[in-house]
Scaffold this active site. Structure first.
Site, PDB file in Angstrom:
ATOM      1  N   LYS A 202      -9.226  -7.372  -2.241  1.00 15.50           N
ATOM      2  CA  LYS A 202      -8.994  -7.984  -0.931  1.00 15.50           C
ATOM      3  C   LYS A 202     -10.212  -7.665  -0.063  1.00 15.50           C
ATOM      4  CE  LYS A 202      -5.814  -8.192   3.000  1.00 15.50           C
ATOM      5  NZ  LYS A 202      -4.554  -7.679   3.574  1.00 15.50           N
ATOM      6  N   LYS A 265      -8.493 -12.029  -2.974  1.00 13.29           N
ATOM      7  CA  LYS A 265      -8.246 -12.628  -1.660  1.00 13.29           C
ATOM      8  C   LYS A 265      -9.472 -12.413  -0.783  1.00 13.29           C
ATOM      9  CE  LYS A 265      -5.152 -12.374   2.347  1.00 13.29           C
ATOM     10  NZ  LYS A 265      -4.016 -11.679   2.982  1.00 13.29           N
TER      11      LYS A 265
END
Length: 341
Positions: A202, A265
């Site tokens: 992320k 992400k």
């Protein structure tokens, strides 16, 4: 003009592009509803929904309206939702205490979804930012994010979510060691069938803005909180956008700790990372087509600058082509309908 006899072109890739049906037959990457996960926002109240201003056609739903929408998603063949709570500001504290209330909005929403649409998989988030008055994914102490104190709270959150009926817990916080700690906590409590979808890579991205609007979950500035020395960004725990090999290192750690699925992400600016993670992973790989990616296409489409439908489907197909088995996307409902056409 007739082609010159001197041209000898025995290999002509265009032969497989001549008609719609031959293009279908030669297609390498296929997108289906099986690949889609629909993020959903839930808020307090009854029989209401609010559009997220920076995410056209995306809403915060009260639990009853969320259930109705979930039934629609399930009927379209979407296999899972990822649930995120909009917590009122007065319930947020520096220790994120409200996250552990067994009768608050989030576990109640999980229970309602599983009662109404039991076949729909419910993925819950164990990050603390919706509950933290500092706006961070972890507990802030002395101006730093306390990794281990955060994990302790997250383990309790995961148990609360599992007891409410969550099928998958998804730590989105990027604390070190949290996958192993969550696995141990879930197993010790008898929740061995609850899977972990780790936000493995992320990034500290600028594409999260509309999501933070939806939940009011951005880090708070010094003017917004009485505490001093609160970090104003998430750079010390989310990944540097310049790094790719680091994602593979994070993947190896998550797999060792027992992750059942892993995630990259955002998606579109990190297609190379999705490809690297897929090449090194022996579990399903998810990618999050995040709020900023969604908002750009929606805004351009509303201005008549892009064909919204075709650009959205091209983006989702590109994420699949890069190696994502699963895609969390705010286009999920629309994409499911388009795939039926």
């Amino acid at each position: 003009m007739a082609p010159s006899a001197e041209y000898n072109i025995p290999i002509r890739p265009r032969r497989l592009r001549q008609t719609k049906n031959i293009r279908r037959m030669a297609r390498e990457t296929r997108l289906s509803t099986d690949n889609l996960i629909a993020p959903q926002f839930v808020m307090e109240g009854e029989n209401d929904r609010e559009e997220v201003s920076s995410m056209p056609d995306t809403y915060r739903h009260t639990i009853d309206r969320l259930v109705d929408h979930a039934e629609t998603l399930s009927d379209l063949g979407i296999p899972a939702v990822a649930l995120f709570p909009a917590i009122p500001d007065h319930l947020r504290t520096p220790d994120a205490e409200h996250a552990l209330d067994p009768d608050h909005l989030y576990p109640n929403a999980v229970r309602a979804l599983k009662d109404a649409v039991p076949e729909l998989m419910v993925i819950t988030d164990t990050a603390l930012d919706p509950y933290n008055s500092d706006g961070h994914d972890g507990i802030v102490r002395d101006g730093r994010i306390d990794n281990d104190a955060t994990i302790e709270v997250m383990c309790q959150m995961a148990l609360l979510h599992a007891e409410a009926g969550a099928d998958i817990v998804a730590p989105s916080d990027m604390m070190d060691g949290r996958v192993g700690a969550l696995r141990d906590a879930l197993d010790a409590a008898g929740h061995t069938d609850v899977a972990i979808l780790s936000y493995t890579a992320k990034y500290s991205s600028n594409y999260y803005g509309p999501f933070r609007d939806a939940l009011d979950s951005a880090p708070r500035s010094e003017e917004e909180t009485p505490a001093k020395d609160i970090p104003d960004n998430k750079d010390t725990y989310q990944m540097d956008p310049a790094n790719g090999e680091e994602a593979v290192r994070e993947l190896m750690l998550d797999l060792e700790e027992g992750a059942d699925m892993v995630m990259v992400k955002p998606a579109l600016p990190y297609l190379d990372v999705i490809h690297r993670v897929q090449a090194a992973s022996d579990v399903p790989v998810a990618a999050y087509n995040v709020s900023g990616e969604y908002a750009m296409i929606k805004a351009a489409a509303q201005n008549g600058w892009l064909d919204g439908k075709n650009c959205a489907m091209e983006a989702l197909t590109g994420i699949r082509r890069a190696g994502a088995d699963l895609i969390l996307t705010y286009f999920a409902e629309d994409a499911a309908q388009w795939l039926e056409e």
